[in-house]
Write a protein that holds these residues in place. Sequence first.
Motif, PDB file in Angstrom:
ATOM      1  N   VAL A 155       0.801  -1.159  -0.073  1.00 29.07           N
ATOM      2  CA  VAL A 155       0.008   0.020   0.226  1.00 29.07           C
ATOM      3  C   VAL A 155       0.958   1.104  -0.163  1.00 29.07           C
ATOM      4  CG1 VAL A 155      -1.753   1.273   1.378  1.00 29.07           C
ATOM      5  CG2 VAL A 155      -1.827  -1.131   1.020  1.00 29.07           C
ATOM      6  N   ALA A 156       2.024   1.125   0.712  1.00 29.53           N
ATOM      7  CA  ALA A 156       2.893   2.292   0.603  1.00 29.53           C
ATOM      8  C   ALA A 156       3.479   2.670  -0.643  1.00 29.53           C
ATOM      9  CB  ALA A 156       4.139   2.000   1.767  1.00 29.53           C
ATOM     10  N   TYR A 157       3.811   1.598  -1.363  1.00 26.23           N
ATOM     11  CA  TYR A 157       4.407   1.886  -2.715  1.00 26.23           C
ATOM     12  C   TYR A 157       3.383   2.365  -3.561  1.00 26.23           C
ATOM     13  CZ  TYR A 157       6.738   0.991  -7.045  1.00 26.23           C
ATOM     14  OH  TYR A 157       7.052   1.481  -8.310  1.00 26.23           O
ATOM     15  N   LEU A 158       2.218   1.911  -3.403  1.00 22.10           N
ATOM     16  CA  LEU A 158       0.901   2.599  -4.212  1.00 22.10           C
ATOM     17  C   LEU A 158       0.669   3.985  -3.875  1.00 22.10           C
ATOM     18  CD1 LEU A 158      -2.246   1.367  -5.375  1.00 22.10           C
ATOM     19  CD2 LEU A 158      -2.468   3.085  -3.893  1.00 22.10           C
ATOM     20  N   SER A 159       0.656   4.397  -2.667  1.00 26.23           N
ATOM     21  CA  SER A 159       0.599   5.669  -2.287  1.00 26.23           C
ATOM     22  C   SER A 159       1.457   6.648  -2.554  1.00 26.23           C
ATOM     23  CB  SER A 159       0.599   5.572  -0.679  1.00 26.23           C
ATOM     24  OG  SER A 159      -0.673   4.863  -0.143  1.00 26.23           O
ATOM     25  N   ASN A 160       2.850   6.152  -2.412  1.00 28.46           N
ATOM     26  CA  ASN A 160       4.015   6.927  -2.939  1.00 28.46           C
ATOM     27  C   ASN A 160       3.724   7.384  -4.316  1.00 28.46           C
ATOM     28  OD1 ASN A 160       5.236   7.251  -0.179  1.00 28.46           O
ATOM     29  ND2 ASN A 160       6.281   5.590  -0.750  1.00 28.46           N
ATOM     30  N   GLN A 161       3.482   6.377  -5.179  1.00 33.48           N
ATOM     31  CA  GLN A 161       3.216   6.612  -6.701  1.00 33.48           C
ATOM     32  C   GLN A 161       2.262   7.245  -6.915  1.00 33.48           C
ATOM     33  OE1 GLN A 161       2.641   3.166  -9.555  1.00 33.48           O
ATOM     34  NE2 GLN A 161       4.942   3.400  -9.750  1.00 33.48           N
ATOM     35  N   PHE A 162       1.027   7.205  -6.464  1.00 34.53           N
ATOM     36  CA  PHE A 162       0.149   8.027  -6.604  1.00 34.53           C
ATOM     37  C   PHE A 162       0.228   9.670  -6.403  1.00 34.53           C
ATOM     38  CE2 PHE A 162      -4.278   9.783  -5.621  1.00 34.53           C
ATOM     39  CZ  PHE A 162      -5.176   8.999  -6.330  1.00 34.53           C
ATOM     40  N   LYS A 163       0.829   9.596  -5.050  1.00 38.08           N
ATOM     41  CA  LYS A 163       1.206  11.131  -4.526  1.00 38.08           C
ATOM     42  C   LYS A 163       2.262  11.726  -5.836  1.00 38.08           C
ATOM     43  CE  LYS A 163       2.347  14.223  -1.017  1.00 38.08           C
ATOM     44  NZ  LYS A 163       2.194  14.594   0.241  1.00 38.08           N
ATOM     45  N   LYS A 164       2.986  11.045  -6.416  1.00 36.33           N
ATOM     46  CA  LYS A 164       4.131  11.431  -7.165  1.00 36.33           C
ATOM     47  C   LYS A 164       3.479  11.932  -8.354  1.00 36.33           C
ATOM     48  CE  LYS A 164       8.142   9.459  -7.364  1.00 36.33           C
ATOM     49  NZ  LYS A 164       9.191   8.346  -7.764  1.00 36.33           N
ATOM     50  N   VAL A 165       2.201  10.917  -9.061  1.00 31.85           N
ATOM     51  CA  VAL A 165       1.701  11.519 -10.202  1.00 31.85           C
ATOM     52  C   VAL A 165       0.766  12.425 -10.105  1.00 31.85           C
ATOM     53  CG1 VAL A 165       0.279  10.483 -11.935  1.00 31.85           C
ATOM     54  CG2 VAL A 165       2.265   8.858 -11.165  1.00 31.85           C
ATOM     55  N   THR A 166      -0.096  12.447  -8.913  1.00 29.57           N
ATOM     56  CA  THR A 166      -1.434  13.327  -8.825  1.00 29.57           C
ATOM     57  C   THR A 166      -0.825  14.657  -7.986  1.00 29.57           C
ATOM     58  OG1 THR A 166      -1.910  12.244  -6.904  1.00 29.57           O
ATOM     59  CG2 THR A 166      -3.001  11.419  -9.114  1.00 29.57           C
ATOM     60  N   GLY A 167       0.099  14.364  -7.081  1.00 30.09           N
ATOM     61  CA  GLY A 167       0.248  15.361  -5.947  1.00 30.09           C
ATOM     62  C   GLY A 167      -0.542  15.390  -4.756  1.00 30.09           C
ATOM     63  N   LEU A 168      -1.563  14.276  -4.785  1.00 28.10           N
ATOM     64  CA  LEU A 168      -2.439  13.936  -3.658  1.00 28.10           C
ATOM     65  C   LEU A 168      -1.988  12.562  -3.172  1.00 28.10           C
ATOM     66  CD1 LEU A 168      -5.597  15.241  -5.463  1.00 28.10           C
ATOM     67  CD2 LEU A 168      -4.231  16.499  -3.889  1.00 28.10           C
ATOM     68  N   THR A 169      -2.480  12.437  -1.859  1.00 29.22           N
ATOM     69  CA  THR A 169      -2.309  11.165  -1.243  1.00 29.22           C
ATOM     70  C   THR A 169      -3.683  10.338  -1.718  1.00 29.22           C
ATOM     71  OG1 THR A 169      -3.524  11.575   0.801  1.00 29.22           O
ATOM     72  CG2 THR A 169      -1.042  11.762   0.703  1.00 29.22           C
ATOM     73  N   PRO A 170      -3.904   9.096  -1.870  1.00 28.10           N
ATOM     74  CA  PRO A 170      -4.994   8.489  -2.094  1.00 28.10           C
ATOM     75  C   PRO A 170      -6.209   8.852  -1.098  1.00 28.10           C
ATOM     76  CG  PRO A 170      -3.106   6.693  -2.455  1.00 28.10           C
ATOM     77  CD  PRO A 170      -2.698   8.047  -1.682  1.00 28.10           C
ATOM     78  N   SER A 171      -5.747   8.869   0.022  1.00 29.42           N
ATOM     79  CA  SER A 171      -6.791   9.205   1.145  1.00 29.42           C
ATOM     80  C   SER A 171      -7.427  10.573   0.816  1.00 29.42           C
ATOM     81  CB  SER A 171      -6.402   8.870   2.722  1.00 29.42           C
ATOM     82  OG  SER A 171      -5.243   9.593   2.589  1.00 29.42           O
ATOM     83  N   TYR A 172      -6.575  11.489   0.573  1.00 27.31           N
ATOM     84  CA  TYR A 172      -7.016  13.010   0.420  1.00 27.31           C
ATOM     85  C   TYR A 172      -7.712  13.009  -0.829  1.00 27.31           C
ATOM     86  CZ  TYR A 172      -7.203  17.862   0.062  1.00 27.31           C
ATOM     87  OH  TYR A 172      -7.654  19.090  -0.062  1.00 27.31           O
ATOM     88  N   PHE A 173      -7.297  12.163  -1.984  1.00 21.84           N
ATOM     89  CA  PHE A 173      -7.998  12.076  -3.341  1.00 21.84           C
ATOM     90  C   PHE A 173      -9.596  11.555  -3.035  1.00 21.84           C
ATOM     91  CE2 PHE A 173      -9.594   9.786  -6.798  1.00 21.84           C
ATOM     92  CZ  PHE A 173      -9.540  10.599  -7.825  1.00 21.84           C
ATOM     93  N   LYS A 174      -9.631  10.656  -2.038  1.00 21.78           N
ATOM     94  CA  LYS A 174     -10.849   9.988  -1.839  1.00 21.78           C
ATOM     95  C   LYS A 174     -12.017  11.033  -1.073  1.00 21.78           C
ATOM     96  CE  LYS A 174     -12.566   5.489  -0.110  1.00 21.78           C
ATOM     97  NZ  LYS A 174     -12.183   4.285   0.314  1.00 21.78           N
ATOM     98  N   ARG A 175     -11.156  11.749  -0.232  1.00 22.20           N
ATOM     99  CA  ARG A 175     -11.917  12.566   0.622  1.00 22.20           C
ATOM    100  C   ARG A 175     -12.618  13.694  -0.021  1.00 22.20           C
ATOM    101  NH1 ARG A 175      -8.489  12.320   4.751  1.00 22.20           N
ATOM    102  NH2 ARG A 175      -7.433  13.990   4.218  1.00 22.20           N
ATOM    103  N   ILE A 176     -11.685  14.276  -0.839  1.00 16.16           N
ATOM    104  CA  ILE A 176     -12.342  15.540  -1.774  1.00 16.16           C
ATOM    105  C   ILE A 176     -13.082  15.113  -2.995  1.00 16.16           C
ATOM    106  CG2 ILE A 176     -10.484  16.994  -1.041  1.00 16.16           C
ATOM    107  CD1 ILE A 176      -9.182  16.546  -3.712  1.00 16.16           C
ATOM    108  N   ARG A 177     -12.836  13.716  -3.179  1.00 16.91           N
ATOM    109  CA  ARG A 177     -13.878  13.145  -4.471  1.00 16.91           C
ATOM    110  C   ARG A 177     -14.007  14.023  -5.561  1.00 16.91           C
ATOM    111  NH1 ARG A 177     -16.380   8.203  -3.288  1.00 16.91           N
ATOM    112  NH2 ARG A 177     -16.522   7.843  -1.343  1.00 16.91           N
ATOM    113  N   GLU A 178     -12.871  14.838  -5.868  1.00 16.76           N
ATOM    114  CA  GLU A 178     -12.898  15.503  -7.074  1.00 16.76           C
ATOM    115  C   GLU A 178     -12.643  14.514  -8.233  1.00 16.76           C
ATOM    116  OE1 GLU A 178     -11.318  19.656  -5.319  1.00 16.76           O
ATOM    117  OE2 GLU A 178     -10.068  18.757  -6.999  1.00 16.76           O
TER     118      GLU A 178
END
Length: 187
Positions: A155-178
Amino acid sequence: MTTLFIKNMVCNRCIMVVQNELDKLGLDVKNIKLGEVTLDKEPTTDEKNKLDKALILLGFELIDDKKSRVIEKIKNVIIDLVHHQDNNTKTNLSDVLSSQLHHDYNYLSNLFSEVEGSTIEKYFIAQKIEKVKELLVYDELSLSEIAFRLNYSSVAYLSNQFKKVTGLTPSYFKRIREDKRKPLDKV
């Protein structure tokens, strides 16, 4: 029989739209899949021009040169792998591409980088992140289930890659649901 190659076909809906245009022109389709249409006979120049114009209006394009066809095939294999298969097996992307496209991976990688200005790996990661976004928005799977489904080692690797690409953590992305999703042909 003849095969036409079409750019930007990324989903089953694309297949239906292209099939509809081919039917309108009265072209007999033997097989249709992402990026490729096999016809019973070679279309006339007029039919090909009409098809090309109709496809362009819908966001597609006939591909004539060999390099572009190979690039489109690479993209379609990756899109299929990430978005249309429950990929529970840990397969090496280079092996999948080499076996499906019948070319050495180094050739495919160099060609992709030359034409696209980016690597196959970056394209693959971008597709995976788009899939993660989709799964987060659906809110049916936990982050660890998403990581497992997309073959991340943790999960840590996915989260790091997600943040590197989007600038957001997955949990923050999920929270704002934009809706930060891009159409697959724009990735």
